[in-house]
Design an enzyme around this catalytic site. Sequence first.
Site, PDB file in Angstrom:
ATOM      1  N   HIS A  12       0.848  -1.193   0.000  1.00  0.00           N
ATOM      2  CA  HIS A  12       0.000   0.000   0.000  1.00  0.00           C
ATOM      3  C   HIS A  12       0.880   1.238   0.000  1.00  0.00           C
ATOM      4  CE1 HIS A  12      -2.172  -3.266   1.991  1.00  0.00           C
ATOM      5  NE2 HIS A  12      -3.222  -2.782   1.375  1.00  0.00           N
ATOM      6  N   SER A  13       0.450   2.267  -0.677  1.00  0.00           N
ATOM      7  CA  SER A  13       1.211   3.511  -0.661  1.00  0.00           C
ATOM      8  C   SER A  13       0.264   4.662  -0.333  1.00  0.00           C
ATOM      9  CB  SER A  13       1.906   3.723  -1.998  1.00  0.00           C
ATOM     10  OG  SER A  13       2.771   4.828  -1.882  1.00  0.00           O
TER      11      SER A  13
END
Length: 308
Positions: free
Chosen positions: A235-236
């Site tokens: 996830h970013s």
Amino acid sequence: RIPLLIDTDPGVDDALAILMAFDDPRHEVIGLTIAAGNVGLSHTVRNALKLCEVADHPAPVFAGATGPLLHPSRDAGYVHGRDGFGEIGYDAPARNAETEHAALAILRLSHVHAGKLLLVCLGPLTNLALALRLDPTLPSRVARLVVMGGAVTAHGNITAAAEFNIAFDPEAAHIVFQSFERTELADWEAVMAHGFPHARFERWVRADAKRARFYDAISRRTREWAEGRRGELWHSADALAMALALHPGGALEMAERPMVVELEGRHARGATIVDWRREEGRPDNVAILRRYDQAAFEARLEAALAAG
Ligand code: BDR
Ligand code: CA
């Protein structure tokens, strides 16, 4: 081009978000204002300068808050590395930060670009809160404010109920959400709903480009940590907020609601309390991202890494 000012605490995911912005033809990054957050200010400033150098981008870097307004907070060096960029030991950047303080730069640039400014906040909101206390008319000059922060149904990441950027400086977040009529929010739950397989990301960072090589190096430690902890999706957080900022058309679902920050709770300090049923009669002040076009998001991440 739309003038874009990024307030940030780089940070591995901040770096990806900034690369996306540097690469966008419709926006011009006019500066990076830096706060302490993921790690201390000397590191976050140095990381911002290094990233500009690697991406060959001239954006001025302004150092700002050295810590939260009121109470000391724990940083996120255990996620991003003690220097915030994966402890790879890069060469010192050639350029220095500007002498103007970040809060003053936010105010000055808001006048230069009055009515057009896109302000994107990827870290604790201390610099913006300081700017607002100096000049409460600031929101009238900002076209859009986009924030990565909060956990809108109390699935936190730093405590059970709170997300890191808000929990690091709840008072600053309170000032910001009370001051702006409308903040677009990419919260931690939206982030968790927009993951992609580590294997896919590894393909993108193997692109034959300077940015991809640098990003591969600085993010490796965090990716290993995340894989061990959260499983096969990567996830970013800040990149999702930047996608919303740069390409709002990719947002498939937004929810407008009133939201406040819990400043005192024993278990919930720094939690973002959304009045989902509008029980308390306060006006809506946040537009919460619920769903973003996943394919478009991923295409932009891949392009940002392959550029340059
Ligand atoms: C946020 O906290 C920081 O560690 C990340 O850079 C991101 O801004 C996610 O909660
Ligand atoms: Ca950040």
